[in-house]
Design a protein around this motif. Structure first.
Motif, PDB file in Angstrom:
ATOM      1  N   VAL A   1      -5.309  48.846 -17.595  1.00 31.82           N
ATOM      2  CA  VAL A   1      -5.433  48.157 -16.309  1.00 31.82           C
ATOM      3  C   VAL A   1      -6.029  49.127 -15.300  1.00 31.82           C
ATOM      4  N   GLY A   2      -6.335  48.625 -14.119  1.00 31.55           N
ATOM      5  CA  GLY A   2      -6.942  49.442 -13.081  1.00 31.55           C
ATOM      6  C   GLY A   2      -5.973  50.429 -12.451  1.00 31.55           C
ATOM      7  N   GLU A   3      -6.539  51.374 -11.736  1.00 32.34           N
ATOM      8  CA  GLU A   3      -5.759  52.462 -11.131  1.00 32.34           C
ATOM      9  C   GLU A   3      -4.711  51.962 -10.140  1.00 32.34           C
ATOM     10  N   ARG A   4      -5.012  50.910  -9.370  1.00 34.33           N
ATOM     11  CA  ARG A   4      -4.019  50.458  -8.378  1.00 34.33           C
ATOM     12  C   ARG A   4      -2.745  49.979  -9.054  1.00 34.33           C
ATOM     13  N   HIS A   5      -2.865  49.373 -10.245  1.00 32.16           N
ATOM     14  CA  HIS A   5      -1.677  48.924 -10.966  1.00 32.16           C
ATOM     15  C   HIS A   5      -0.952  50.099 -11.622  1.00 32.16           C
ATOM     16  N   LEU A   6      -1.701  51.070 -12.104  1.00 32.25           N
ATOM     17  CA  LEU A   6      -1.072  52.277 -12.649  1.00 32.25           C
ATOM     18  C   LEU A   6      -0.314  53.019 -11.544  1.00 32.25           C
ATOM     19  N   ALA A   7      -0.893  53.067 -10.354  1.00 31.44           N
ATOM     20  CA  ALA A   7      -0.231  53.725  -9.221  1.00 31.44           C
ATOM     21  C   ALA A   7       1.052  52.988  -8.842  1.00 31.44           C
ATOM     22  N   LEU A   8       1.030  51.665  -8.900  1.00 29.85           N
ATOM     23  CA  LEU A   8       2.237  50.883  -8.619  1.00 29.85           C
ATOM     24  C   LEU A   8       3.325  51.227  -9.630  1.00 29.85           C
TER      25      LEU A   8
ATOM     26  N   ASP B   1       5.322  42.250  -6.187  1.00 29.98           N
ATOM     27  CA  ASP B   1       3.921  41.834  -6.191  1.00 29.98           C
ATOM     28  C   ASP B   1       3.235  42.215  -4.880  1.00 29.98           C
ATOM     29  N   PRO B   2       2.916  43.502  -4.701  1.00 31.50           N
ATOM     30  CA  PRO B   2       2.362  43.946  -3.428  1.00 31.50           C
ATOM     31  C   PRO B   2       0.956  43.436  -3.114  1.00 31.50           C
ATOM     32  N   ASP B   3       0.192  43.062  -4.133  1.00 31.32           N
ATOM     33  CA  ASP B   3      -1.201  42.678  -3.843  1.00 31.32           C
ATOM     34  C   ASP B   3      -1.546  41.245  -4.234  1.00 31.32           C
ATOM     35  N   GLY B   4      -0.549  40.399  -4.402  1.00 29.04           N
ATOM     36  CA  GLY B   4      -0.813  38.983  -4.648  1.00 29.04           C
ATOM     37  C   GLY B   4      -1.224  38.624  -6.062  1.00 29.04           C
ATOM     38  N   PHE B   5      -0.946  39.495  -7.020  1.00 29.55           N
ATOM     39  CA  PHE B   5      -1.292  39.236  -8.421  1.00 29.55           C
ATOM     40  C   PHE B   5      -0.762  37.881  -8.883  1.00 29.55           C
ATOM     41  N   TYR B   6       0.450  37.534  -8.466  1.00 24.73           N
ATOM     42  CA  TYR B   6       1.109  36.308  -8.929  1.00 24.73           C
ATOM     43  C   TYR B   6       0.947  35.129  -7.963  1.00 24.73           C
ATOM     44  N   ASP B   7       0.121  35.232  -6.945  1.00 21.05           N
ATOM     45  CA  ASP B   7       0.003  34.159  -5.955  1.00 21.05           C
ATOM     46  C   ASP B   7      -0.346  32.808  -6.575  1.00 21.05           C
ATOM     47  N   GLY B   8      -1.290  32.775  -7.486  1.00 20.38           N
ATOM     48  CA  GLY B   8      -1.699  31.510  -8.110  1.00 20.38           C
ATOM     49  C   GLY B   8      -0.568  30.881  -8.906  1.00 20.38           C
ATOM     50  N   LEU B   9       0.136  31.678  -9.677  1.00 17.29           N
ATOM     51  CA  LEU B   9       1.263  31.173 -10.464  1.00 17.29           C
ATOM     52  C   LEU B   9       2.359  30.645  -9.549  1.00 17.29           C
ATOM     53  N   LEU B  10       2.689  31.395  -8.514  1.00 18.98           N
ATOM     54  CA  LEU B  10       3.754  30.976  -7.600  1.00 18.98           C
ATOM     55  C   LEU B  10       3.366  29.721  -6.830  1.00 18.98           C
ATOM     56  N   ALA B  11       2.093  29.603  -6.450  1.00 19.58           N
ATOM     57  CA  ALA B  11       1.632  28.395  -5.756  1.00 19.58           C
ATOM     58  C   ALA B  11       1.757  27.183  -6.675  1.00 19.58           C
ATOM     59  N   TRP B  12       1.410  27.354  -7.935  1.00 17.04           N
ATOM     60  CA  TRP B  12       1.539  26.255  -8.901  1.00 17.04           C
ATOM     61  C   TRP B  12       2.997  25.844  -9.038  1.00 17.04           C
ATOM     62  N   LEU B  13       3.895  26.821  -9.188  1.00 16.51           N
ATOM     63  CA  LEU B  13       5.318  26.508  -9.317  1.00 16.51           C
ATOM     64  C   LEU B  13       5.857  25.843  -8.055  1.00 16.51           C
ATOM     65  N   GLU B  14       5.465  26.337  -6.887  1.00 17.29           N
ATOM     66  CA  GLU B  14       5.888  25.725  -5.620  1.00 17.29           C
ATOM     67  C   GLU B  14       5.409  24.276  -5.548  1.00 17.29           C
ATOM     68  N   GLY B  15       4.210  24.024  -6.079  1.00 15.13           N
ATOM     69  CA  GLY B  15       3.659  22.673  -6.086  1.00 15.13           C
ATOM     70  C   GLY B  15       4.432  21.706  -6.962  1.00 15.13           C
ATOM     71  N   LEU B  16       5.268  22.220  -7.844  1.00 10.81           N
ATOM     72  CA  LEU B  16       6.073  21.368  -8.722  1.00 10.81           C
ATOM     73  C   LEU B  16       7.394  20.940  -8.081  1.00 10.81           C
ATOM     74  N   ARG B  17       7.700  21.500  -6.892  1.00  5.99           N
ATOM     75  CA  ARG B  17       8.931  21.082  -6.193  1.00  5.99           C
ATOM     76  C   ARG B  17       8.924  19.569  -6.022  1.00  5.99           C
ATOM     77  N   GLY B  18      10.086  18.983  -6.239  1.00  4.60           N
ATOM     78  CA  GLY B  18      10.222  17.553  -6.010  1.00  4.60           C
ATOM     79  C   GLY B  18       9.664  16.664  -7.107  1.00  4.60           C
ATOM     80  N   THR B  19       9.158  17.274  -8.176  1.00  7.54           N
ATOM     81  CA  THR B  19       8.596  16.476  -9.270  1.00  7.54           C
ATOM     82  C   THR B  19       9.590  16.271 -10.406  1.00  7.54           C
ATOM     83  N   GLY B  20      10.715  16.972 -10.340  1.00  7.81           N
ATOM     84  CA  GLY B  20      11.672  16.936 -11.433  1.00  7.81           C
ATOM     85  C   GLY B  20      11.476  18.062 -12.434  1.00  7.81           C
ATOM     86  N   PHE B  21      10.379  18.781 -12.306  1.00  9.35           N
ATOM     87  CA  PHE B  21      10.107  19.884 -13.236  1.00  9.35           C
ATOM     88  C   PHE B  21      10.641  21.220 -12.732  1.00  9.35           C
ATOM     89  N   VAL B  22      10.539  21.470 -11.444  1.00 10.34           N
ATOM     90  CA  VAL B  22      11.014  22.718 -10.851  1.00 10.34           C
ATOM     91  C   VAL B  22      11.723  22.366  -9.547  1.00 10.34           C
TER      92      VAL B  22
END
Length: 177
Positions: free
Chosen positions: A14-21, A134-155
């Motif tokens: 992986v890149g240096e910023r992740h190794l530094a983390l 997650d200091p640099d938003g690596f998981y933003d897309g995944l978390l947005a998808w999960l947040e979007g499942l609120r109220g659907t019965g799935f999450v």
């Protein structure tokens, strides 16, 4: 004896910023006098977190399946290297030896480990903190998808609240103990 924190993260290049983390996490685990539990490899972020933890005086425990000893290059410098037969045994051993989990950026293996720890926390199979650092938003897309499942019965709201999300290493470690 201190907190035993298991860190899930990338074991490949992986890149240096992740190794530094990863180095920052290992350094801060050591500064708190804690023990690092990891997947037992010495490459990628997994190797960096372990080397930094040891450099700061932390005890390191690696857990690696026999079949990954060559692929992930087993961390033979770990204070304790536990070799198990399967991935399921690896996760069970890491679980038994950990008081908390921190997930850093990673691939499918990291996601699988994070989701298992998170799901078992939500189902009240344990009360250990499950932290996403997650200091640099690596998981933003995944978390947005999960947040979007609120109220659907799935999450539901409760399941989303059981994951502690942080943007700094200090906050992640504070959430662990």
């Amino acid at each position: 004896m201190g907190v035993h924190v298991c860190v899930f993260c990338a074991s490949g290049p992986v890149g240096e910023r992740h190794l530094a983390l990863a180095r920052e996490v290992g350094t801060q685990i050591a500064a708190r006098g804690w023990t690092l539990v990891s997947g037992g490899g010495r490459v990628g972020m997994m190797g960096e977190v372990a080397r930094a933890a040891r450099a700061g005086g932390a005890r390191t425990v690696g857990v690696i399946p026999t079949g990954l000893q060559d692929r992930e290059v087993a961390d033979d410098e770990a204070d304790e290297l536990v070799v198990v037969g399967t991935m399921r045994e690896r996760k069970a051993e890491m679980d038994a030896r950990s008081d908390a989990w921190i997930a850093l950026p990673g691939g499918l293996g990291t996601l699988e480990e994070l989701f298992e720890a998170w799901t078992s926390r939500y189902l009240e199979m344990h009360t250990k903190p499950v932290v996403l650092c997650d200091p640099d938003g690596f998981y933003d897309g995944l978390l947005a998808w999960l947040e979007g499942l609120r109220g659907t019965g799935f999450v539901g709201d409760v399941s989303l609240r059981t994951l502690i999300r942080t943007t700094t290493v200090e906050a992640a470690l504070d959430a662990c103990g």
